[in-house]
Write a protein that holds these residues in place. Structure first.
Motif, PDB file in Angstrom:
ATOM      1  N   ALA A  36      -9.225 -26.256 -38.937  1.00 54.86           N
ATOM      2  CA  ALA A  36      -8.859 -25.718 -37.621  1.00 54.86           C
ATOM      3  C   ALA A  36      -9.739 -24.524 -37.274  1.00 54.86           C
ATOM      4  O   ALA A  36     -10.159 -24.354 -36.122  1.00 54.86           O
ATOM      5  N   GLU A  37     -10.042 -23.689 -38.264  1.00 56.03           N
ATOM      6  CA  GLU A  37     -10.941 -22.554 -38.030  1.00 56.03           C
ATOM      7  C   GLU A  37     -12.343 -23.039 -37.665  1.00 56.03           C
ATOM      8  O   GLU A  37     -13.017 -22.462 -36.793  1.00 56.03           O
ATOM      9  N   ILE A  38     -12.788 -24.090 -38.339  1.00 53.20           N
ATOM     10  CA  ILE A  38     -14.112 -24.647 -38.054  1.00 53.20           C
ATOM     11  C   ILE A  38     -14.175 -25.180 -36.622  1.00 53.20           C
ATOM     12  O   ILE A  38     -15.150 -24.943 -35.887  1.00 53.20           O
ATOM     13  N   VAL A  39     -13.129 -25.903 -36.218  1.00 56.86           N
ATOM     14  CA  VAL A  39     -13.073 -26.456 -34.865  1.00 56.86           C
ATOM     15  C   VAL A  39     -13.098 -25.333 -33.823  1.00 56.86           C
ATOM     16  O   VAL A  39     -13.827 -25.403 -32.823  1.00 56.86           O
ATOM     17  N   ASN A  40     -12.313 -24.286 -34.050  1.00 58.69           N
ATOM     18  CA  ASN A  40     -12.289 -23.150 -33.120  1.00 58.69           C
ATOM     19  C   ASN A  40     -13.647 -22.472 -33.054  1.00 58.69           C
ATOM     20  O   ASN A  40     -14.092 -22.039 -31.983  1.00 58.69           O
ATOM     21  N   GLN A  41     -14.320 -22.362 -34.201  1.00 53.05           N
ATOM     22  CA  GLN A  41     -15.651 -21.749 -34.212  1.00 53.05           C
ATOM     23  C   GLN A  41     -16.631 -22.589 -33.395  1.00 53.05           C
ATOM     24  O   GLN A  41     -17.451 -22.051 -32.626  1.00 53.05           O
ATOM     25  N   ILE A  42     -16.525 -23.904 -33.540  1.00 53.81           N
ATOM     26  CA  ILE A  42     -17.401 -24.790 -32.766  1.00 53.81           C
ATOM     27  C   ILE A  42     -17.146 -24.620 -31.266  1.00 53.81           C
ATOM     28  O   ILE A  42     -18.084 -24.533 -30.465  1.00 53.81           O
ATOM     29  N   LEU A  43     -15.861 -24.562 -30.890  1.00 60.48           N
ATOM     30  CA  LEU A  43     -15.513 -24.414 -29.478  1.00 60.48           C
ATOM     31  C   LEU A  43     -15.974 -23.071 -28.918  1.00 60.48           C
ATOM     32  O   LEU A  43     -16.329 -22.974 -27.742  1.00 60.48           O
ATOM     33  N   ASN A  44     -15.975 -22.035 -29.745  1.00 59.20           N
ATOM     34  CA  ASN A  44     -16.386 -20.709 -29.279  1.00 59.20           C
ATOM     35  C   ASN A  44     -17.899 -20.571 -29.171  1.00 59.20           C
ATOM     36  O   ASN A  44     -18.412 -19.919 -28.258  1.00 59.20           O
ATOM     37  N   GLU A  45     -18.622 -21.185 -30.104  1.00 56.64           N
ATOM     38  CA  GLU A  45     -20.063 -20.959 -30.185  1.00 56.64           C
ATOM     39  C   GLU A  45     -20.897 -22.007 -29.455  1.00 56.64           C
ATOM     40  O   GLU A  45     -21.975 -21.695 -28.927  1.00 56.64           O
ATOM     41  N   THR A  46     -20.411 -23.233 -29.414  1.00 59.21           N
ATOM     42  CA  THR A  46     -21.232 -24.333 -28.892  1.00 59.21           C
ATOM     43  C   THR A  46     -21.555 -24.234 -27.403  1.00 59.21           C
ATOM     44  O   THR A  46     -22.718 -24.451 -27.013  1.00 59.21           O
ATOM     45  N   PRO A  47     -20.571 -23.918 -26.524  1.00 63.10           N
ATOM     46  CA  PRO A  47     -20.909 -23.899 -25.086  1.00 63.10           C
ATOM     47  C   PRO A  47     -22.084 -22.987 -24.764  1.00 63.10           C
ATOM     48  O   PRO A  47     -23.021 -23.401 -24.053  1.00 63.10           O
ATOM     49  N   GLY A  48     -22.072 -21.764 -25.254  1.00 61.98           N
ATOM     50  CA  GLY A  48     -23.157 -20.830 -24.949  1.00 61.98           C
ATOM     51  C   GLY A  48     -24.490 -21.300 -25.472  1.00 61.98           C
ATOM     52  O   GLY A  48     -25.522 -21.199 -24.775  1.00 61.98           O
TER      53      GLY A  48
END
Length: 454
Positions: A64-76
């Motif tokens: 879940a932490e990995i998924v949240n990190q992806i969602l936070n970092e990927t768009p930018g």
């Protein structure tokens, strides 16, 4: 990671991202090995907890932490790789199916989500050297300075007890209770209230009815609130004020001289006049600035016409519309009272929102190309001014700005805008024109600022 553009219509973009389950597994394994040497579990020596056991206990939470990190970092990172600039924070959409989410967290399937956003439009910054600005200037006259000095002296006038009835210019101390239809109303009562008769501080007709009253007199003052009174529930209502005169004081003689200036803490009358002249000139200077800025923005608005991000316009319109609604509610008025309809008002304010967004983008682009920056010291001063507005709440206000990027932007935007305007005014053709005070202070049809929507 697979990145696929699924929509490119005008400024609108939609990107589908697929993170393979193998990538998620690789990241999870890295996390588990990092945790292996840190986690302490009963029955295991430090650093000897089997990875499989860690996965069983913490695998889903780490995923879940990995998924949240992806969602936070990927768009930018994706938008930057595409060399685009998002007008607003991208919207993220993913499956709401719980079974699908469970598979992702268990490492059994790819993680898919979609980015939706609008890009900032590309446009060429145009030459501004041909813009002509007429700067209105008002010369402060000696008569205007003298009038202001007289008002200051009048406000500093002292009063002394007098026998006999109150006259215009006297100060009376009164208690009063206001009633409408025989019932007291909120804010309609006070004790030991000082009132100079003829000052116009109270409702029209109130002060005049105190002329001729003496200390100890009781009277009922009958008045009608103006139709445009600020409190809508009182506007146009007839009211009775049961009033008691507790003291009557007459004004002392006040001369316009050095002694009066010294009572105000200044060295001389000339110094008082100098300060007053500077204050008046400063007030005129603010009005001049607004007139000049309005002309500049009008000229820029005519020079640029490009597609605008719909969501940015919508957000600015909502800000404007909410303010309009609040003002109508507070004043107790309707659109009909303003000689318009809600439909027409919406159309007018949407055009205003579009103007603000367009000019905000233009000023931002001009400022970026010119290297305009807002320094840290300027930001600190502006932040301090914001904090001063809320005595006793300074730390809460500071924390709010520190934790909220949008709040910080609300401070930076107007500072940046003014610096870009200064930059442009140094390039355009500005001609001074002497005008009257009334001409300078006449209101324009629309506001000047764009920072609220920039």
């Amino acid at each position: 990671m697979q990145v696929t553009e699924t929509k490119a219509e005008g400024l609108k973009r939609e990107i589908e991202i697929v993170v393979p389950a193998s990538d998620l597994e690789a990241r999870l394994q890295t996390r588990l090995f990092e945790a292996k040497d840190k986690v302490q579990l009963k029955g295991f020596r430090p650093g000897k907890v089997p990875v499989g056991h860690l996965r069983k206990m913490y695998g889903k939470s780490l995923m879940a932490e990995i998924v949240n990190q992806i969602l936070n970092e990927t768009p930018g990172s994706i938008i930057a790789e595409r060399k685009e600039r998002a007008a607003m924070r991208p919207e993220i959409a993913m499956s709401e199916d719980e079974a699908e989410a469970e598979k992702v967290l268990s490492g059994g399937t790819d993680f898919k989500f979609t980015l939706s956003y609008e890009t900032l439009p590309d446009f060429e910054v145009k030459d501004t050297s041909g813009i002509k600005i007429e700067r209105p200037i008002v010369e402060v006259s000696d008569e205007e300075v003298d009038e202001q000095v007289e008002r200051i002296a009048e406000n500093a006038r002292t009063y002394e007890e007098k026998d006999g009835a109150a006259e215009k210019g006297d100060k009376v101390t009164i208690d009063f209770v206001g009633k409408i239809d025989g019932e007291p109303f909120e804010g309609g009562a006070a004790e030991d209230s000082d009132l100079v008769i003829g000052s116009g501080r109270f409702i029209p007709g109130f002060e005049e009815q105190l002329i001729g009253k003496k200390k100890g007199d009781e009277t009922v003052v009958e008045v009608t609130f103006p139709e445009d009174y600020g409190a809508a529930h009182l506007a146009g209502k007839a009211a009775s004020f049961e009033t008691k005169v507790k003291a009557v004081q007459g004004p002392t003689e006040t001369a316009i001289d050095d002694e009066t200036a010294k009572k105000l803490g200044l060295e001389s009358l000339d110094k008082l006049k100098e300060i007053v002249r500077d204050q008046i000139q400063s007030q005129y200077g603010l009005a001049t600035r607004q007139k000049v800025k309005r002309q500049l923005l009008d000229a820029l608005d005519k020079d640029y016409d490009f597609a605008l991000p719909e969501k940015l316009v919508e957000a600015e319109f909502d800000n404007i519309w909410n303010q309009v609604q609040r003002e109508l509610t507070e004043s107790g008025k309707t659109f009909e009272d303003e000689d318009t309809t809600e439909e027409k008002a919406r159309a007018d304010y949407r055009r205003l929102a579009e103007r603000r967004v367009r000019l905000g983008l233009v000023l931002s682009e001009i400022g970026e190309k010119a290297g305009v920056e807002v320094g840290e010291e300027e930001m600190q001063r502006a932040l301090f001014e914001q904090m001063r507005r809320y005595p006793g709440q300074e730390q809460e206000i500071l924390k709010m700005f520190q934790e909220n990027p949008d709040a910080i932007q609300s401070i930076r935007a107007p500072l940046y805008e003014e610096k870009v305007v200064d930059h442009l005014l140094a390039q355009v053709d500005v001609t001074d024109k002497t005008v009257t005070k009334d001409e300078l202070m006449a209101e324009d049809e629309a506001e000047d600022g764009v920072a609220a929507g920039a």
